[in-house]
Design a protein around this motif. Structure first.
Motif, mmCIF file in Angstrom:
data_model
loop_
_atom_site.group_PDB
_atom_site.id
_atom_site.type_symbol
_atom_site.label_atom_id
_atom_site.label_comp_id
_atom_site.label_asym_id
_atom_site.label_seq_id
_atom_site.Cartn_x
_atom_site.Cartn_y
_atom_site.Cartn_z
ATOM 1 N N CYS A 1 -8.091 5.105 -3.359
ATOM 2 C CA CYS A 1 -7.467 3.801 -3.181
ATOM 3 C C CYS A 1 -6.867 3.699 -1.797
ATOM 4 O O CYS A 1 -7.101 4.538 -0.950
ATOM 5 N N ALA A 2 -6.039 2.678 -1.602
ATOM 6 C CA ALA A 2 -5.560 2.339 -0.275
ATOM 7 C C ALA A 2 -4.613 3.369 0.289
ATOM 8 O O ALA A 2 -3.825 3.964 -0.408
ATOM 9 N N PHE A 3 -4.659 3.557 1.616
ATOM 10 C CA PHE A 3 -3.646 4.303 2.331
ATOM 11 C C PHE A 3 -2.591 3.317 2.788
ATOM 12 O O PHE A 3 -2.899 2.224 3.234
ATOM 13 N N LEU A 4 -1.344 3.728 2.741
ATOM 14 C CA LEU A 4 -0.241 2.839 3.067
ATOM 15 C C LEU A 4 -0.357 2.291 4.482
ATOM 16 O O LEU A 4 -0.053 1.143 4.739
ATOM 17 N N THR A 5 -0.795 3.114 5.404
ATOM 18 C CA THR A 5 -0.807 2.692 6.805
ATOM 19 C C THR A 5 -2.200 2.385 7.328
ATOM 20 O O THR A 5 -2.378 2.186 8.514
ATOM 21 N N GLU A 6 -3.188 2.350 6.478
ATOM 22 C CA GLU A 6 -4.552 2.111 6.930
ATOM 23 C C GLU A 6 -5.046 0.755 6.441
ATOM 24 O O GLU A 6 -5.307 0.563 5.250
ATOM 25 N N PRO A 7 -5.197 -0.231 7.307
ATOM 26 C CA PRO A 7 -5.518 -1.592 6.885
ATOM 27 C C PRO A 7 -6.913 -1.761 6.321
ATOM 28 O O PRO A 7 -7.176 -2.728 5.626
ATOM 29 N N GLN A 8 -7.840 -0.822 6.612
ATOM 30 C CA GLN A 8 -9.200 -1.037 6.145
ATOM 31 C C GLN A 8 -9.358 -0.822 4.652
ATOM 32 O O GLN A 8 -10.395 -1.125 4.081
ATOM 33 N N TYR A 9 -8.330 -0.264 4.007
ATOM 34 C CA TYR A 9 -8.393 -0.066 2.570
ATOM 35 C C TYR A 9 -7.622 -1.180 1.874
ATOM 36 O O TYR A 9 -6.543 -1.582 2.308
ATOM 37 N N ASN B 1 -4.266 8.440 -5.133
ATOM 38 C CA ASN B 1 -3.725 7.095 -5.302
ATOM 39 C C ASN B 1 -2.699 6.787 -4.229
ATOM 40 O O ASN B 1 -1.849 7.619 -3.908
ATOM 41 N N ASN B 2 -2.756 5.575 -3.696
ATOM 42 C CA ASN B 2 -1.717 5.127 -2.800
ATOM 43 C C ASN B 2 -0.442 4.846 -3.582
ATOM 44 O O ASN B 2 -0.474 4.338 -4.707
ATOM 45 N N VAL B 3 0.706 5.167 -3.012
ATOM 46 C CA VAL B 3 2.008 4.857 -3.601
ATOM 47 C C VAL B 3 2.748 3.946 -2.627
ATOM 48 O O VAL B 3 3.004 4.329 -1.487
ATOM 49 N N ASP B 4 3.051 2.753 -3.073
ATOM 50 C CA ASP B 4 3.662 1.764 -2.188
ATOM 51 C C ASP B 4 5.184 1.933 -2.176
ATOM 52 O O ASP B 4 5.903 1.404 -3.016
ATOM 53 N N LEU B 5 5.655 2.694 -1.179
ATOM 54 C CA LEU B 5 7.090 2.907 -0.998
ATOM 55 C C LEU B 5 7.561 2.328 0.333
ATOM 56 O O LEU B 5 8.540 2.783 0.928
ATOM 57 N N MET C 1 1.354 9.236 -1.353
ATOM 58 C CA MET C 1 0.193 9.267 -2.234
ATOM 59 C C MET C 1 0.496 10.139 -3.445
ATOM 60 O O MET C 1 1.464 10.915 -3.455
ATOM 61 N N SER C 2 -0.326 10.006 -4.449
ATOM 62 C CA SER C 2 -0.222 10.855 -5.635
ATOM 63 C C SER C 2 -1.623 11.076 -6.173
ATOM 64 O O SER C 2 -2.577 10.424 -5.749
ATOM 65 N N GLY C 3 -1.734 11.971 -7.141
ATOM 66 C CA GLY C 3 -3.058 12.173 -7.718
ATOM 67 C C GLY C 3 -3.147 13.402 -8.587
ATOM 68 O O GLY C 3 -2.137 13.994 -8.974
ATOM 69 N N TYR C 4 -4.392 13.777 -8.853
ATOM 70 C CA TYR C 4 -4.683 14.926 -9.704
ATOM 71 C C TYR C 4 -5.780 15.762 -9.069
ATOM 72 O O TYR C 4 -6.620 15.245 -8.323
#
Length: 472
Positions: free
Chosen positions: A18-26, A53-57, A66-69
């Motif tokens: 999913c999206a990166f917090l600072t990367e606009p292309q996602y 997963n992106n975490v919007d903080l 980010m978080s994930g498994y």
């Protein structure tokens, strides 16, 4: 460890792309969209495959979250390690590969690294405003001020991690290391791995592994396995805080520390010494259950007034229930994309039970020796107010290490450690070549919780020292 309090006493010896917090292309997904997706997973069976997963903080933290498994490689099993990751503050995601990266592991066995992320050295502290409302405030002395830090719940079954079957949970440090190594390969090399997605890689990014308490076993075991496999992740150094690395010597130091700090009388000390000698005899004979049973008795015997074993200067055990409340809340699971198949607890009794034989085994000092012999930096640190793993413990086993330069380390002076040349005194340091020992004043078992400023400079000084000695 049946009740939470008992669990803590014993333990702390102690995504879909999913999206990166600072990367606009996602494209970022809203919390509502992610929550609906999680509900669908819950209906169809939760997805614990390797994911990021992106975490919007953004309202609280100026950096990638980010978080994930991470799958651990058990055939026909969904068992996976869960994590949260914070890129260094103020650094764009595309540049995180140039920042030293730390893996943080909590102890137990079975205690969550989310404690480190949100109570000890992570970038944000949790503020619980009501039963369902949470916000965050910045930690001024977070390790993420200078480094990328990933907080991993391990072994499987711990915290936010997932164990499909009890039989999947590792029973000893070799299995711990094997599962963790597989997960690291997923993190770095899978297209769904967060490090792969942000570009963190072994060529550009030096790696350090730190942990506290029972992680004094986890960390050298995992590091040894990494080195034996060719050090493909560019591991530079490890650190163990108040580490239960040597149960043999911890047994000995518990009684002496308690007597020296006026917690028991001379008569009690002498009576306890009989038990100490029996425990050490059982450890030498590899009679693990006998040794463990007596060790648990000794913990009570050295603390007849039932003071806080994690910090003998503290009047009451701090309340950290807000961590459980956040992660078990709908808000917390939406925000961090946590996929819980059970109620989150800070210390998991099943994991502790499975690793109960490993608990008292004496095999991790040899792993530290191996790492030193292979050129990996080793940092051992302790709070001076910790009863459950007193600073006497590393002072007993460090001088006995089988390492070609140990005599130089023993002869190195224990120097005052302060901020700059005239600033605050944090404690004392002893250091030679690859080996460092730090004693932090007015800190207990969780050094970076009790003394966050000292804890921040502790990691910064050590990593700067290591990187100044190495080319990478």
């Amino acid at each position: 460890m049946i009740s939470k309090q008992f669990c803590l006493i014993i333990f702390c010896l102690l995504g879909l792309s999913c999206a990166f917090l600072t990367e606009p292309q996602y494209k970022k997904r809203s919390l509502k969209e992610k929550y609906i997706e999680n509900l669908l997973h819950a209906q169809q069976g939760l997805d614990f495959s390797t994911q990021c997963n992106n975490v919007d903080l953004a309202n609280y933290y100026n950096g990638t979250a980010m978080s994930g498994y991470l799958n651990v490689g058990i055939k026909n099993s969904t068992s996976a390690l869960g994590f949260v990751f914070f890129g260094a503050k103020g650094v764009p995601a595309s540049q995180l590969k140039n920042i030293p990266t730390i893996i943080w592991i909590e102890g137990g066995p079975g205690c969550t690294s989310m404690y480190g992320a949100f109570i000890e050295n992570g970038p944000l502290y949790i503020i619980q405003q009501s039963n369902t409302t949470f916000t965050f405030k910045e930690n001024s002395f977070a390790w993420t001020n200078d480094y990328n830090v990933i907080y991993i719940d391990q072994p499987i079954g711990t915290g936010i991690s997932h164990a499909q079957n009890k039989s999947d949970i590792p029973v000893d440090e070799d299995q711990v290391a094997q599962q963790f190594y597989f997960a690291l390969n997923q993190l770095y090399n899978s297209e769904n791995g967060c490090f792969k997605q942000v570009g963190i890689n072994p060529i550009d990014t030096p790696l350090f592994i730190y942990g506290i308490s029972y992680a004094g076993k986890y960390v050298p075991s995992i590091a040894q396995h990494i080195v034996q496999k060719g050090n493909k992740f560019n591991l530079k150094g490890i650190g163990m805080g108040d580490g239960f690395t040597s149960p043999y010597y911890d047994t000995q130091s518990l009684n002496k520390y308690s007597y020296d700090h006026n917690l028991i009388t001379l008569d009690q000390f002498n009576k306890n010494q009989v038990k100490v000698q029996s425990i050490q005899k059982f450890i030498k004979e590899k009679k693990w259950k006998n040794a463990t049973d007596l060790f648990l008795e000794l913990l009570s015997d050295v603390n007849p007034s039932n003071i806080d074993v994690y910090n003998i200067g503290r009047k009451e055990f701090p309340d950290s229930s807000y961590l459980d409340n956040l992660i078990n809340s709908q808000y917390g699971q939406e925000l961090f994309s946590f996929k819980l198949d059970k109620t989150f607890v800070q210390c998991d009794p099943v994991v502790y039970e499975v690793l109960s034989t490993d608990f008292i085994k004496e095999d991790c000092v040899a792993r530290v020796e191996y790492l030193l012999q292979k050129g990996i930096y080793v940092h051992v640190y302790n709070g001076d107010l910790d009863l459950i793993v007193p600073y006497y413990t590393p002072q007993l086993w460090l001088p006995k290490l089988s390492w070609s330069k140990i005599r130089h380390f023993i002869e190195a002076p224990l120097r005052v450690w302060r901020q700059g040349n005239t600033g605050t005194i944090y404690g004392y340091k002893q250091q030679y070549d690859l080996l460092s020992f730090s004693l932090i004043l007015n800190a207990g078992h969780m050094v970076t919780e009790d003394q966050p400023e000292a804890g921040y400079h502790l990691i910064k000084d050590q990593i700067n020292y290591v990187l100044s000695k190495q080319q990478f």
